[in-house]
Design a protein around this motif. Structure first.
Motif, PDB file in Angstrom:
ATOM      1  N   ALA A 211       0.859  -1.195   0.000  1.00  0.00           N
ATOM      2  CA  ALA A 211       0.000   0.000   0.000  1.00  0.00           C
ATOM      3  C   ALA A 211       0.891   1.239   0.000  1.00  0.00           C
ATOM      4  CB  ALA A 211      -0.940  -0.039   1.201  1.00  0.00           C
ATOM      5  N   LEU A 212       0.319   2.389   0.358  1.00  0.00           N
ATOM      6  CA  LEU A 212       1.038   3.659   0.266  1.00  0.00           C
ATOM      7  C   LEU A 212       1.254   4.299   1.635  1.00  0.00           C
ATOM      8  CD1 LEU A 212      -0.842   5.264  -2.768  1.00  0.00           C
ATOM      9  CD2 LEU A 212       1.117   3.694  -2.797  1.00  0.00           C
ATOM     10  N   GLY A 213       2.459   4.861   1.807  1.00  0.00           N
ATOM     11  CA  GLY A 213       2.794   5.658   2.991  1.00  0.00           C
ATOM     12  C   GLY A 213       3.810   6.700   2.572  1.00  0.00           C
ATOM     13  N   ALA A 214       3.376   7.667   1.771  1.00  0.00           N
ATOM     14  CA  ALA A 214       4.266   8.535   0.997  1.00  0.00           C
ATOM     15  C   ALA A 214       5.265   9.328   1.833  1.00  0.00           C
ATOM     16  CB  ALA A 214       3.427   9.500   0.160  1.00  0.00           C
ATOM     17  N   ASP A 215       4.888   9.731   3.049  1.00  0.00           N
ATOM     18  CA  ASP A 215       5.748  10.557   3.917  1.00  0.00           C
ATOM     19  C   ASP A 215       5.801  12.009   3.445  1.00  0.00           C
ATOM     20  OD1 ASP A 215       7.306  11.041   6.137  1.00  0.00           O
ATOM     21  OD2 ASP A 215       8.989   9.793   5.508  1.00  0.00           O
ATOM     22  N   PHE A 216       4.757  12.467   2.738  1.00  0.00           N
ATOM     23  CA  PHE A 216       4.715  13.864   2.327  1.00  0.00           C
ATOM     24  C   PHE A 216       4.820  14.791   3.537  1.00  0.00           C
ATOM     25  CE2 PHE A 216       2.078  12.391  -1.510  1.00  0.00           C
ATOM     26  CZ  PHE A 216       3.160  12.459  -2.368  1.00  0.00           C
ATOM     27  N   ASP A 217       5.446  15.934   3.326  1.00  0.00           N
ATOM     28  CA  ASP A 217       5.688  16.958   4.347  1.00  0.00           C
ATOM     29  C   ASP A 217       6.692  16.524   5.407  1.00  0.00           C
ATOM     30  OD1 ASP A 217       4.073  19.354   3.634  1.00  0.00           O
ATOM     31  OD2 ASP A 217       2.453  17.893   3.686  1.00  0.00           O
ATOM     32  N   GLY A 218       7.212  15.294   5.270  1.00  0.00           N
ATOM     33  CA  GLY A 218       8.272  14.852   6.171  1.00  0.00           C
ATOM     34  C   GLY A 218       9.572  14.617   5.423  1.00  0.00           C
ATOM     35  N   ILE A 219       9.565  14.874   4.110  1.00  0.00           N
ATOM     36  CA  ILE A 219      10.740  14.598   3.283  1.00  0.00           C
ATOM     37  C   ILE A 219      11.126  15.842   2.489  1.00  0.00           C
ATOM     38  CG2 ILE A 219      10.399  12.117   3.133  1.00  0.00           C
ATOM     39  CD1 ILE A 219       8.942  12.455   0.502  1.00  0.00           C
ATOM     40  N   GLY A 220      12.425  16.076   2.392  1.00  0.00           N
ATOM     41  CA  GLY A 220      12.918  17.213   1.629  1.00  0.00           C
ATOM     42  C   GLY A 220      13.085  16.866   0.158  1.00  0.00           C
ATOM     43  N   LYS A 221      13.715  15.723  -0.120  1.00  0.00           N
ATOM     44  CA  LYS A 221      13.878  15.268  -1.500  1.00  0.00           C
ATOM     45  C   LYS A 221      12.605  14.582  -1.958  1.00  0.00           C
ATOM     46  CE  LYS A 221      18.851  14.443  -0.970  1.00  0.00           C
ATOM     47  NZ  LYS A 221      19.923  13.405  -0.997  1.00  0.00           N
ATOM     48  N   LYS A 222      12.330  14.672  -3.268  1.00  0.00           N
ATOM     49  CA  LYS A 222      11.119  14.071  -3.827  1.00  0.00           C
ATOM     50  C   LYS A 222      11.446  13.253  -5.075  1.00  0.00           C
ATOM     51  CE  LYS A 222       8.576  16.597  -0.968  1.00  0.00           C
ATOM     52  NZ  LYS A 222       7.818  17.766  -1.439  1.00  0.00           N
TER      53      LYS A 222
END
Length: 316
Positions: A258-269
């Motif tokens: 499934a998904l656990g993107a970690d948006f707003d917790g990561i600097g690189k994308k």
């Protein structure tokens, strides 16, 4: 457009540090906003309470503040549905309104007080990661070189969460801690935002034995979009994210990936996966490699079926 559930973002950390940020609008300082979630077809987003090391101390008062931000800025102001039970989640999906579930990333702020878990439950927290990267009073995290396991109080914490109906999240746990949770917990646990170690050698990723264990127990693994967890190369790609998902499926996790993107917790994308608008690109890439049914499982159904089963049936 496919329905999506994502198990981890760090919006609350940004709201805690900067009260001028607006989740209800389309604030460019956030990866995840109400508008972006709606446009992406979000059925539910998990919002983590994580107390930054930049703050002078970590305590229950900061958890209470984050919970208040969750209820005032995300539920009330933005009009999302607070998910505390399986009934809440099912109602949100039927109504076509994005749900929001509150989680805790790292038990540090409980300061060894296992009895605080009952307050967490009253505040609406329904998933708890024992550590962030380092050791705390409950367990060792992935960056602790001694690779220790659970403390006596950490074992009590796992049992208390099982008793109350708070889901255990093993992302960030040292491997020995992981296996002690697996031995101790009677429930299906999750890794909300972790990837495959054999594809990218990083301490935050899970090896085949761990992935197989979670899948066999009926748990779920949210694949993280942070490039250093995706690839050893400087710049990860969407296809490499897909490979992590495929590998979990190949190792018996067709109902666990499934998904656990970690948006707003990561600097690189990962290019193309900078915010929830990227879910459509990921869906397209997955559709080239797997069946429509499996794509729907990865994007939505695996988390949905897990939470419907694992969450308390209702608030009553």
């Amino acid at each position: 457009m496919m329905t999506v559930i994502d198990a981890h973002c760090d919006v609350l950390s940004k709201l805690l540090l900067d009260p001028t940020i607006c989740f209800a609008g389309n604030d460019s300082r956030l990866d995840v906003t109400k508008d972006k979630l709606q446009q992406a077809g979000s059925a539910m987003q998990c919002f983590a309470i994580w107390i930054s090391e930049s703050l002078p101390e970590s305590n229950m008062e900061q958890i209470r503040t984050c919970a208040e931000l969750f209820h005032s800025r995300i539920i009330e102001q933005a009009g999302m549905v607070a998910v505390r039970s399986s009934e809440d989640l099912q109602a949100a999906v039927r109504a076509g309104r994005p749900g929001a579930l509150l989680t805790l990333e790292g038990a540090d702020a409980l300061n060894g007080r296992v009895d605080h878990v009952r307050e967490l439950y009253r505040l609406g927290v329904r998933m708890l990661g024992l550590t962030w990267n380092f050791a705390n009073w409950a367990a060792d995290g992935v960056s602790e070189p001694r690779n220790g396991g659970l403390t006596i109080k950490g074992r009590r914490l796992v049992k208390e969460c099982d008793s109350l109906g708070i889901i255990i999240d093993v992302s960030h746990l040292a491997e020995r801690s992981f296996w002690e949770v697996a031995e101790l917990s009677g429930k299906a646990f999750v890794a909300s935002h972790s990837n495959v170690f054999e594809l990218c050698v990083h301490a935050r990723n899970l090896n085949k034995r761990q992935i197989t264990c979670i899948a066999e127990r009926g748990g779920v693994i949210g694949i993280n979009f942070f490039p250093p967890f995706v690839s050893a190369n400087e710049s990860a790609t969407i296809d490499e994210v897909v490979r992590h998902i495929e590998t979990v499926c190949e190792w018996g996790g067709e109902r666990a990936a499934a998904l656990g993107a970690d948006f707003d917790g990561i600097g690189k994308k990962v290019p193309g996966l900078e915010d929830p608008s990227g879910y459509a690109r990921l869906e397209e890439a997955l559709s080239k490699r797997m069946s429509a049914e499996l794509v729907e499982r990865v994007m939505f159904r695996n988390w949905y079926e897990y939470f419907v089963t694992a969450l308390p049936k209702s608030e009553c």
